[in-house]
Design a protein around this motif. Sequence first.
Motif, short mmCIF file in Angstrom:
data_model
loop_
_atom_site.label_atom_id
_atom_site.label_comp_id
_atom_site.label_asym_id
_atom_site.label_seq_id
_atom_site.Cartn_x
_atom_site.Cartn_y
_atom_site.Cartn_z
N LEU A 1 0.83 -1.19 0.00
CA LEU A 1 0.00 0.00 0.00
C LEU A 1 0.87 1.25 0.00
O LEU A 1 1.82 1.34 0.77
CB LEU A 1 -0.90 0.02 1.24
N ASP A 2 0.48 2.22 -0.85
CA ASP A 2 1.17 3.50 -0.81
C ASP A 2 0.35 4.45 0.07
O ASP A 2 -0.67 4.06 0.65
CB ASP A 2 1.38 4.05 -2.23
N ASP A 3 0.78 5.68 0.18
CA ASP A 3 0.09 6.64 1.06
C ASP A 3 -1.37 6.84 0.67
O ASP A 3 -2.23 6.97 1.54
CB ASP A 3 0.82 7.98 1.07
N ALA A 4 -1.66 6.86 -0.62
CA ALA A 4 -3.04 7.05 -1.07
C ALA A 4 -3.90 5.85 -0.66
O ALA A 4 -5.05 6.02 -0.23
CB ALA A 4 -3.08 7.24 -2.59
N ASP A 5 -3.35 4.64 -0.79
CA ASP A 5 -4.09 3.44 -0.37
C ASP A 5 -4.37 3.47 1.13
O ASP A 5 -5.47 3.15 1.57
CB ASP A 5 -3.30 2.17 -0.71
N TRP A 6 -3.36 3.85 1.93
CA TRP A 6 -3.55 3.91 3.38
C TRP A 6 -4.62 4.94 3.74
O TRP A 6 -5.40 4.74 4.66
CB TRP A 6 -2.24 4.25 4.09
N ALA A 7 -4.66 6.06 3.02
CA ALA A 7 -5.66 7.09 3.29
C ALA A 7 -7.06 6.53 3.11
O ALA A 7 -7.96 6.79 3.91
CB ALA A 7 -5.43 8.30 2.39
N VAL A 8 -7.27 5.72 2.06
CA VAL A 8 -8.57 5.11 1.82
C VAL A 8 -8.90 4.13 2.95
O VAL A 8 -10.02 4.12 3.47
CB VAL A 8 -8.59 4.38 0.45
N CYS A 9 -7.92 3.33 3.36
CA CYS A 9 -8.14 2.37 4.46
C CYS A 9 -8.54 3.08 5.74
O CYS A 9 -9.46 2.63 6.44
CB CYS A 9 -6.87 1.56 4.72
N ILE A 10 -7.88 4.18 6.04
CA ILE A 10 -8.17 4.92 7.27
C ILE A 10 -9.59 5.46 7.25
O ILE A 10 -10.33 5.33 8.22
CB ILE A 10 -7.14 6.04 7.48
N VAL A 11 -10.00 6.04 6.13
CA VAL A 11 -11.36 6.60 6.02
C VAL A 11 -12.40 5.49 6.13
O VAL A 11 -13.37 5.62 6.88
CB VAL A 11 -11.53 7.39 4.71
N LYS A 12 -12.19 4.38 5.43
CA LYS A 12 -13.17 3.29 5.49
C LYS A 12 -13.26 2.70 6.89
O LYS A 12 -14.34 2.39 7.38
CB LYS A 12 -12.82 2.21 4.47
N THR A 13 -12.12 2.54 7.55
CA THR A 13 -12.12 2.00 8.91
C THR A 13 -12.82 2.97 9.86
O THR A 13 -13.63 2.55 10.69
CB THR A 13 -10.68 1.74 9.39
N ALA A 14 -12.53 4.24 9.73
CA ALA A 14 -13.14 5.25 10.60
C ALA A 14 -14.65 5.25 10.43
O ALA A 14 -15.39 5.33 11.42
CB ALA A 14 -12.55 6.63 10.30
N ARG A 15 -15.12 5.15 9.22
CA ARG A 15 -16.58 5.12 8.99
C ARG A 15 -17.19 3.86 9.56
O ARG A 15 -18.26 3.91 10.18
CB ARG A 15 -16.87 5.21 7.50
N ARG A 16 -16.51 2.74 9.41
CA ARG A 16 -17.04 1.46 9.89
C ARG A 16 -17.17 1.45 11.41
O ARG A 16 -18.13 0.93 11.95
CB ARG A 16 -16.16 0.31 9.43
#
Length: 50
Positions: free
Chosen positions: A30-45
Motif C-alpha cells: 500500500l502507498d500513502d493514497a491506499d492507506w488514506a482510503v483504508c483509514i477513512v473506510k475504517t473510521a466510517r465502519r
Amino acid sequence: MTKEPPKGRQGTPCALGAWFRKRGRLVPELDDADWAVCIVKTARRVGWCA
C-alpha cells in the motif's frame, strides 16, 4: 483480518507481513493514497466519522 495484528518495532521485519505469509496470503503493498482510503473506510465502519 478479524483481530489486531501484532505490533512491530522499528528496524525489525514487518509483523503484519509475517501474518499474511504465515497464512499463505499475498502481502498487500500500500502507498500513502491506499492507506488514506483504508483509514477513512475504517473510521466510517467503527463510527469515528460520519
